[in-house]
Design an enzyme around this catalytic site. Sequence first.
Site, PDB file in Angstrom:
ATOM      1  N   CYS A  30      55.940  41.283  43.390  1.00 54.80           N
ATOM      2  CA  CYS A  30      55.229  40.022  43.440  1.00 54.80           C
ATOM      3  C   CYS A  30      53.792  40.263  43.899  1.00 54.80           C
ATOM      4  O   CYS A  30      53.479  41.255  44.534  1.00 54.80           O
ATOM      5  CB  CYS A  30      55.919  39.068  44.394  1.00 54.80           C
ATOM      6  N   ARG A  88      50.686  42.687  37.515  1.00 53.89           N
ATOM      7  CA  ARG A  88      51.864  43.218  38.196  1.00 53.89           C
ATOM      8  C   ARG A  88      53.161  42.708  37.568  1.00 53.89           C
ATOM      9  O   ARG A  88      54.226  43.258  37.797  1.00 53.89           O
ATOM     10  CB  ARG A  88      51.814  42.841  39.684  1.00 53.89           C
ATOM     11  N   TRP A 100      58.210  37.493  40.742  1.00 56.84           N
ATOM     12  CA  TRP A 100      59.104  38.122  39.772  1.00 56.84           C
ATOM     13  C   TRP A 100      60.506  37.949  40.326  1.00 56.84           C
ATOM     14  O   TRP A 100      60.821  38.436  41.412  1.00 56.84           O
ATOM     15  CB  TRP A 100      58.747  39.599  39.607  1.00 56.84           C
ATOM     16  N   ASN A 107      57.300  39.278  49.399  1.00 59.41           N
ATOM     17  CA  ASN A 107      57.616  40.316  48.428  1.00 59.41           C
ATOM     18  C   ASN A 107      58.703  41.186  49.045  1.00 59.41           C
ATOM     19  O   ASN A 107      58.530  41.705  50.149  1.00 59.41           O
ATOM     20  CB  ASN A 107      56.365  41.162  48.123  1.00 59.41           C
ATOM     21  N   GLY A 108      59.822  41.345  48.346  1.00 54.38           N
ATOM     22  CA  GLY A 108      60.918  42.155  48.863  1.00 54.38           C
ATOM     23  C   GLY A 108      62.244  41.457  48.676  1.00 54.38           C
ATOM     24  O   GLY A 108      62.356  40.466  47.953  1.00 54.38           O
ATOM     25  N   GLU A 144      57.579  60.271  27.472  1.00 49.92           N
ATOM     26  CA  GLU A 144      56.547  59.292  27.798  1.00 49.92           C
ATOM     27  C   GLU A 144      56.156  58.478  26.575  1.00 49.92           C
ATOM     28  O   GLU A 144      55.927  57.267  26.661  1.00 49.92           O
ATOM     29  CB  GLU A 144      55.330  60.001  28.390  1.00 49.92           C
ATOM     30  N   LYS A 170      56.439  54.432  26.378  1.00 51.36           N
ATOM     31  CA  LYS A 170      55.330  53.540  26.031  1.00 51.36           C
ATOM     32  C   LYS A 170      55.714  52.622  24.873  1.00 51.36           C
ATOM     33  O   LYS A 170      55.376  51.443  24.849  1.00 51.36           O
ATOM     34  CB  LYS A 170      54.091  54.352  25.659  1.00 51.36           C
ATOM     35  N   GLU A 174      58.080  49.955  26.292  1.00 46.93           N
ATOM     36  CA  GLU A 174      57.399  49.025  27.189  1.00 46.93           C
ATOM     37  C   GLU A 174      56.523  48.032  26.434  1.00 46.93           C
ATOM     38  O   GLU A 174      56.530  46.829  26.732  1.00 46.93           O
ATOM     39  CB  GLU A 174      56.515  49.801  28.173  1.00 46.93           C
ATOM     40  N   HIS A 206      73.172  67.806  18.573  1.00 45.80           N
ATOM     41  CA  HIS A 206      74.318  67.483  19.429  1.00 45.80           C
ATOM     42  C   HIS A 206      74.529  65.979  19.548  1.00 45.80           C
ATOM     43  O   HIS A 206      75.035  65.499  20.575  1.00 45.80           O
ATOM     44  CB  HIS A 206      74.130  68.126  20.809  1.00 45.80           C
ATOM     45  N   LYS A 256      53.977  46.092  37.400  1.00 48.55           N
ATOM     46  CA  LYS A 256      53.181  47.301  37.553  1.00 48.55           C
ATOM     47  C   LYS A 256      53.738  48.196  38.642  1.00 48.55           C
ATOM     48  O   LYS A 256      53.841  49.405  38.478  1.00 48.55           O
ATOM     49  CB  LYS A 256      51.735  46.922  37.875  1.00 48.55           C
TER      50      LYS A 256
END
Length: 617
Positions: free
Chosen positions: A2, A27, A77, A103-104, A490, A494, A497, A513, A612
Site C-alpha cells: 500500500c 505500487r 491493495w 500497510n501490513g 526474466e 515480463k 506481468e 522432458h 511494485k
Amino acid sequence: MCGIIAYTGSRQAAPILLAGLRDLEYRGYDSAGVALLPESGGEPAVAKRRGKIAELDAAIGAEPLPPARTGIGHTRWATHGAPSDANAHPHTGSGNDVVIVHNGIVENYAALRAELSERGHAFESETDTETIAHLLEEALDSGNDLLAAMRETCARLAGSQAIVALTSREPGVAVGARIGHAGAVVVGYGEGEMLLSSDLAALLPHTRDVAFLADRQLVRIDERGATYETLDGSAAAEVEPRTVSLDPASADKGAYDTYMLKEIMEQPAALADTFGGLMTVEPARLTLDDLGEARPWLERVERVLLVGMGTSLHAAMVGRWYFEQIARLPADTDNASEFRYREPVLGPETLVVSVSQSGETVDVLEAMNVARASGAPQITICNTPGSQTTRVADGAVHTYAGLERGVASSKTFTTSIAALFALALETARVRGRISDDELARHVRDLAAMPEIVGRQLESFDGIAKAADRFRTTQHILFLGRGPALPIALEGALKMKELSYVHAEGYAAGEMKHGPIALIDPTFPTVALAGQHALRSKIVSNIEQIRARDGEVLAIVTEGDDELIALANEALTVPPVPALLEPLAAIVPLQVLAYATADARGCDIDQPRNLAKTVTVE
C-alpha cells in the site's frame, strides 16, 4: 504494497496528499482515500473510494473537503476484505476522532476484533486495519498522547506493520510507526512542514532531506520537525536525516507514454551511473565504498548464496555465474520466500548476497534475518539508500538506477546485474583470483555496455514490430541455457506481468522432458541463442521445434546468418563478452513484452493485481 502519505504544515493538505497518492500509484492499488483534520476543529473529514484515484477525485469534487493543514492519504491493495469503499483506508475508531492508514497484516486481528467487539466497539469494514484504529482510540481514552497511544497499540499487534495516525485531540500532529518489514516509513523534512510516506516518490516534489524508520521505531511530526522513539519508549537517537540525490524531475514521464517506457529507455544512463558509482576505467579501480563491515569477509568465505524474489532473483542467478566464473567461489541462488522456511545450513563461511531494488521486500528481509541468526555475513544489492536491507546487511552495493515507477522492473534489473558484476570482481581481487590486466579488461567491458544498450534501444520500433506475432497468442515458451537461462526466465516474467500472456521460461535442455509436448503452430517459442548462450545446443532445440511446425523467434548475435535463416524471425544483439551477454539479451525481451502489452491494450505501468514492492507475505 500500500502507499502512505501524510502532511502537516502551513499549506493546504488535500492537494499535497492527492498529488502524493498519484506519485504512489505505481505500487499497485485497488482503492484510495484521504483524511483531513479541519482547521475549524472537529472530527477528521474522510473521503475514500474503490478504484483509481480518479474516482476519489470525483467524490471530492462532488463533496468538497474542508480546509485543512494536516492530513493522511492511502492507496490500498486488498489483503483482508474485498476492494470496496468501506474497506478502503483511512479507517476511524468508534468515536471518529482517530484516523489511521496502514500497510501490513495484523496477524492476530481476529482475536483483537472479537475482544474489541465485546467492549462495545462497532466495526464498519472487513479489514484487519480497523482494529488498529479502535485500539488506538482506547489508548487515547486512557490518557495517553498520540505517540504514547501508538506505542501501546503497536505492542498489541502481531506481524509486520507500517502505520500513520492522526487525531482531532492533537491538531497539527501525525505519528508513524514501523514494526518488522511491512514497508518503509520515510520522514520528509520541509521548510515549516513535515511529511511521512511509504516511498521517496511522494516526498521528492517537496524535499530531498529524509530519514528512514527502522524496525520498532516511531516518529511524531508537526510543522516544526520530528521526534523519534523506539517501541519500548526510549529515544531513537540514531535516526538522522540524510539528503538523497534523487530529484523530482526523475519521477516524471517526460515525453514518454508510460513510466516503464521511460525507464527502459533510461537504461544506458542508469548503467553508466551505476558504473561510475562503483568503478573507474583509468586507472581500472573498484570503488565499492559501502561494503563496510562486510569487506573483510570477502577473503574468508568459502561459498556465496544469492537470494531474491522475481526479477531480483533472476539478477541473482546471473550473479551466481559471476561469482563462479570470476571469483571462482562456489555459488548458489535461492528464492527468498522458500529459503526462510527451509532451515538452511549457514554459518560464517557463507556470504549471503540479497538482491532487492526497493530494499523493503518482506521475503528478502525475512531471509536476511535467517542469515543473520546463522552468523552469515551479508551484502545487499539495492537501489534505495537507507532502506531496510541496507540496515540489516553488513554492507551494500548500491545501484544508481534512479527512481523506478513502472511496476515491472527494467532498469533496476540491468543495474543489479552490473552491481553483481562489480561485487564479483571485488571478491576476485581481494582473493587474488584476478590479475590487474584481467580486472582492467572486465572494467572496460562493463564501461562499454551503456553505449551498446543504447544502440539496441535505437532499434526499439523494429524490435517492437516483432511483437505483432504475440498480439493474439495465449502461450509463449522462452528457452535459454547457461547465463541466458535467467534472461529467459526474466523475459517470460515480463511477458506475464505486462501482457497477461501465459509465458514460461525453461532451461532449453529441459524441453525434451515435457514442454516439447506443447509445441504446435499456435504455441510460439522465444529462443535465446547468442554466441555465448551454448549456441550449438540451442540450435538443436530450434530444429526440434521447427520440425513440429512450431514458430521460433530467436535472439541471436549480429551476423549469425545460420540461425537467422533457421528461425521464423530473429532479433540480433551486438557481440559482447560472454559474461555481459545477459545485459544485451534482456533488452529485446523487455521491448517485446512492452510492445505486446501495448498492442493488447494492457495497463503497462500498473499491471492488474501487481504491486511494485511486496511488503506482505
